[in-house]
Design a protein around this motif. Structure first.
Motif, PDB file in Angstrom:
ATOM      1  N   ARG B  56       0.767  -1.371  -0.246  1.00 21.76           N
ATOM      2  CA  ARG B  56      -0.118   0.099   0.465  1.00 21.76           C
ATOM      3  C   ARG B  56       0.701   1.526  -0.278  1.00 21.76           C
ATOM      4  O   ARG B  56       0.693   2.321  -0.245  1.00 21.76           O
ATOM      5  N   GLY B  57       2.226   1.308   0.063  1.00 26.47           N
ATOM      6  CA  GLY B  57       2.798   2.343  -0.023  1.00 26.47           C
ATOM      7  C   GLY B  57       3.766   2.079   1.069  1.00 26.47           C
ATOM      8  O   GLY B  57       4.270   2.391   2.201  1.00 26.47           O
ATOM      9  N   ALA B  58       4.581   3.336   1.043  1.00 26.06           N
ATOM     10  CA  ALA B  58       6.142   3.587   2.435  1.00 26.06           C
ATOM     11  C   ALA B  58       5.297   4.154   3.215  1.00 26.06           C
ATOM     12  O   ALA B  58       5.775   3.768   5.078  1.00 26.06           O
ATOM     13  N   GLU B  59       3.831   5.168   3.536  1.00 21.06           N
ATOM     14  CA  GLU B  59       3.706   5.998   4.776  1.00 21.06           C
ATOM     15  C   GLU B  59       2.735   4.699   5.464  1.00 21.06           C
ATOM     16  O   GLU B  59       3.036   4.866   6.510  1.00 21.06           O
ATOM     17  N   ALA B  60       2.007   4.035   4.495  1.00 24.62           N
ATOM     18  CA  ALA B  60       0.782   2.913   5.369  1.00 24.62           C
ATOM     19  C   ALA B  60       1.945   1.790   6.355  1.00 24.62           C
ATOM     20  O   ALA B  60       1.735   1.483   7.444  1.00 24.62           O
ATOM     21  N   HIS B  61       3.029   1.465   5.636  1.00 23.62           N
ATOM     22  CA  HIS B  61       3.769   0.536   5.921  1.00 23.62           C
ATOM     23  C   HIS B  61       4.631   1.651   7.446  1.00 23.62           C
ATOM     24  O   HIS B  61       5.378   1.056   8.604  1.00 23.62           O
ATOM     25  N   ARG B  62       5.427   2.893   7.503  1.00 21.71           N
ATOM     26  CA  ARG B  62       6.000   3.385   8.257  1.00 21.71           C
ATOM     27  C   ARG B  62       4.913   3.943   9.478  1.00 21.71           C
ATOM     28  O   ARG B  62       5.142   3.441  10.572  1.00 21.71           O
ATOM     29  N   ARG B  63       3.598   3.533   9.365  1.00 23.50           N
ATOM     30  CA  ARG B  63       2.626   4.044  10.424  1.00 23.50           C
ATOM     31  C   ARG B  63       2.900   2.196  10.905  1.00 23.50           C
ATOM     32  O   ARG B  63       2.491   2.746  12.170  1.00 23.50           O
ATOM     33  N   PHE B  64       2.954   1.246  10.397  1.00 26.31           N
ATOM     34  CA  PHE B  64       2.189   0.244  10.836  1.00 26.31           C
ATOM     35  C   PHE B  64       3.278  -0.069  11.824  1.00 26.31           C
ATOM     36  O   PHE B  64       4.331  -1.069  12.722  1.00 26.31           O
ATOM     37  N   VAL B  65       4.857   0.082  11.568  1.00 28.29           N
ATOM     38  CA  VAL B  65       6.554   0.416  12.337  1.00 28.29           C
ATOM     39  C   VAL B  65       6.426   0.878  13.349  1.00 28.29           C
ATOM     40  O   VAL B  65       6.684   0.353  14.741  1.00 28.29           O
ATOM     41  N   ALA B  66       5.451   2.183  13.238  1.00 24.60           N
ATOM     42  CA  ALA B  66       5.499   3.415  14.579  1.00 24.60           C
ATOM     43  C   ALA B  66       5.031   2.401  15.522  1.00 24.60           C
ATOM     44  O   ALA B  66       4.708   2.602  16.482  1.00 24.60           O
ATOM     45  N   LEU B  67       3.615   1.690  15.060  1.00 24.81           N
ATOM     46  CA  LEU B  67       2.779   1.160  16.018  1.00 24.81           C
ATOM     47  C   LEU B  67       3.719  -0.006  17.167  1.00 24.81           C
ATOM     48  O   LEU B  67       3.612  -0.237  17.190  1.00 24.81           O
ATOM     49  N   LEU B  68       3.930  -0.990  15.754  1.00 27.22           N
ATOM     50  CA  LEU B  68       4.762  -1.811  16.191  1.00 27.22           C
ATOM     51  C   LEU B  68       6.296  -1.551  17.543  1.00 27.22           C
ATOM     52  O   LEU B  68       6.402  -2.073  18.576  1.00 27.22           O
ATOM     53  N   GLY B  69       6.781  -0.048  17.514  1.00 29.10           N
ATOM     54  CA  GLY B  69       7.793   0.257  18.237  1.00 29.10           C
ATOM     55  C   GLY B  69       7.032   0.708  19.437  1.00 29.10           C
ATOM     56  O   GLY B  69       7.621   1.443  20.683  1.00 29.10           O
ATOM     57  N   ARG B  70       6.080   1.460  19.921  1.00 26.25           N
ATOM     58  CA  ARG B  70       5.062   1.261  21.025  1.00 26.25           C
ATOM     59  C   ARG B  70       5.925   0.934  22.744  1.00 26.25           C
ATOM     60  O   ARG B  70       5.439  -0.357  22.378  1.00 26.25           O
ATOM     61  N   PRO B  71       6.005   1.504  23.384  1.00 19.95           N
ATOM     62  CA  PRO B  71       6.150   0.562  24.600  1.00 19.95           C
ATOM     63  C   PRO B  71       4.835  -0.999  24.334  1.00 19.95           C
ATOM     64  O   PRO B  71       5.451  -2.208  24.528  1.00 19.95           O
ATOM     65  N   PRO B  72       3.889  -0.161  25.037  1.00 23.04           N
ATOM     66  CA  PRO B  72       2.598  -1.966  25.561  1.00 23.04           C
ATOM     67  C   PRO B  72       3.275  -2.689  24.205  1.00 23.04           C
ATOM     68  O   PRO B  72       2.221  -3.652  25.244  1.00 23.04           O
ATOM     69  N   VAL B  73       3.303  -2.484  22.510  1.00 24.97           N
ATOM     70  CA  VAL B  73       3.126  -3.753  21.537  1.00 24.97           C
ATOM     71  C   VAL B  73       4.488  -4.045  21.820  1.00 24.97           C
ATOM     72  O   VAL B  73       4.615  -5.567  21.726  1.00 24.97           O
ATOM     73  N   VAL B  74       5.516  -3.904  22.141  1.00 25.36           N
ATOM     74  CA  VAL B  74       7.003  -4.330  22.278  1.00 25.36           C
ATOM     75  C   VAL B  74       7.181  -5.469  23.057  1.00 25.36           C
ATOM     76  O   VAL B  74       7.115  -6.212  23.455  1.00 25.36           O
TER      77      VAL B  74
END
Lengths: 260, 135
Positions: B56-74
């Motif tokens: 879907r593009g770089a922006e969608a992927h960047r948002r997903f990676v940012a979500l994965l980097g949030r402390p509760p997700v980590v």
């Protein structure tokens, strides 16, 4: 000095008077050389002649005295009392996973039907004439199947298997181990016929590898291993039928020809 | 009903309790191994979602990676990693039971089969780590 004793709690079920099993307590002597079966025989001979259970050889060969002792499926002729302290209690009940006919006697016809379906005998496409002599086998060929031939059909493995208790159509550990015993025998040619029976869901695929069947086996057979090996063989067989269908067809035609 | 059928109807059939597996340590281990396969499914879906978002593009992927980097997700994924390790180890340890490997007339010992599985696992993990390090 009076003899030390233990308490034997036995699960009784008398269908003419009870709708479900009840526990009864019996005080029996604690003799170091006794097995649980000896204690049961004491109850039967001295305390309550109506107690029903199966036994025969008293030496771990006939496989008929399997029961649940303190929650574990065991051969009662091989389960020692030595090690128990005076006044201890042991609980004996029928093998779990089977319908109880009376007291400690269970119905094993389901197993016998399933065992027959896996053809636990040497299957030959063509019998050799007697004058051609015996089927020779090397020690290595014997070693391939020997451990599975030690099965005494005591059904402790069925009792320990939660899958058999949850899915009563499951062929079960001993029957599959015995099928494997013949599959691995260099004199046998019935592997394809057994595969048809065992490659169904109720055959090998119902097994989720709990592994307790192997743990409780009193003869060191490894039914869990046999089933997993069978799964690999069934998968290879399926791939062969998809990728090389003509080899399977030739084999099947040879079998039909031999059966005529 | 025949006489035998009447007899059979009177036999006692014990019901399997829903928590049958709590009665024995080996059963608990088995259920734990089975349930932790859900973590394998979760990890697989996570990778598939990431691949779909890449499409879907770089922006969608960047948002997903940012979500994965949030402390509760980590923290959640750290817990999941422990569960995945448990599943992997218990699964690999079963391999020698299912496999009989022969080299010529000799049967390969169980320890060697186990070692081969662990080496394969380590090699695959090293390959993935190598790819991650280059990106």
């Amino acid at each position: 000095m009076s003899e030390a004793t233990i308490v034997l709690e036995i699960q009784r079920y008398r269908p003419e008077s009870e709708t479900e099993p009840v526990w009864e307590r019996f005080e029996v002597p604690l003799r170091r050389e006794w097995m649980v079966l000896d204690a049961l025989n004491y109850v039967k001979e001295r305390l309550d002649g109506t107690l029903s259970y199966r036994w025969a050889c008293r030496m771990g060969v006939c496989g008929s005295c399997g029961m649940t002792v303190d929650g574990e499926p065991v051969l009662t002729c091989a389960q020692r009392l030595a090690g128990l302290g005076a006044g201890s209690t042991i609980r004996v009940e029928a093998l779990r996973g089977f319908p109880v006919i009376r007291d400690l006697v269970v119905d094993i016809r389901d197993f016998l039907k399933k065992l027959k379906r896996v053809k636990p005998w040497l299957v030959r496409e063509e019998e050799r004439p007697l004058e051609s002599g015996e089927h020779l086998q090397t020690p290595a060929q014997l070693a391939d199947y020997k451990q599975y031939s030690m099965c005494i059909n005591c059904l402790l493995c069925y009792s320990a298997c939660p899958i058999y208790r949850l899915e009563p159509d499951f062929v079960g550990p001993a029957a599959i181990a015995l099928a494997q015993r013949y599959n691995l025998d260099s004199r046998d040619q019935g592997a394809d016929a057994r595969m048809e029976e065992l490659s169904r869901h109720e055959g090998i695929w119902a097994c989720t590898f709990v592994g307790e069947c192997t743990t409780v086996c009193p003869k060191g057979v490894d039914p869990a291993g046999a089933i997993q090996r069978y799964k690999l063989a069934a998968a290879a067989d399926w791939f062969q039928s998809v990728l090389l269908p003509w080899t399977k067809r030739e084999k099947s035609e040879r079998r039909v020809e031999a059966a005529r | 009903m025949s006489g035998e059928a009447v007899e059979r109807a009177r036999w006692y059939r014990r019901r399997m309790p829903i928590f049958w597996w709590l009665g024995k340590r080996s059963y608990v281990g088995f259920i734990a191994r089975e349930l932790t396969s859900l973590a394998v499914a979760y990890a697989t879906v996570l990778v598939l979602v990431e691949v779909a978002l890449l499409d879907r593009g770089a922006e969608a992927h960047r948002r997903f990676v940012a979500l994965l980097g949030r402390p509760p997700v980590v923290a959640w994924h750290a817990l999941l990693l422990a569960v995945l390790l448990f599943h992997t180890l218990t699964w690999l340890n079963l391999a020698p039971k299912a496999m009989v490997v022969r080299l010529g007339a000799r049967r390969v010992p169980n320890g060697a089969i186990l070692a081969a599985h662990y080496l394969g696992w380590i090699a695959a993990s090293a390959l993935v780590l190598g790819l991650l390090a280059r990106s």
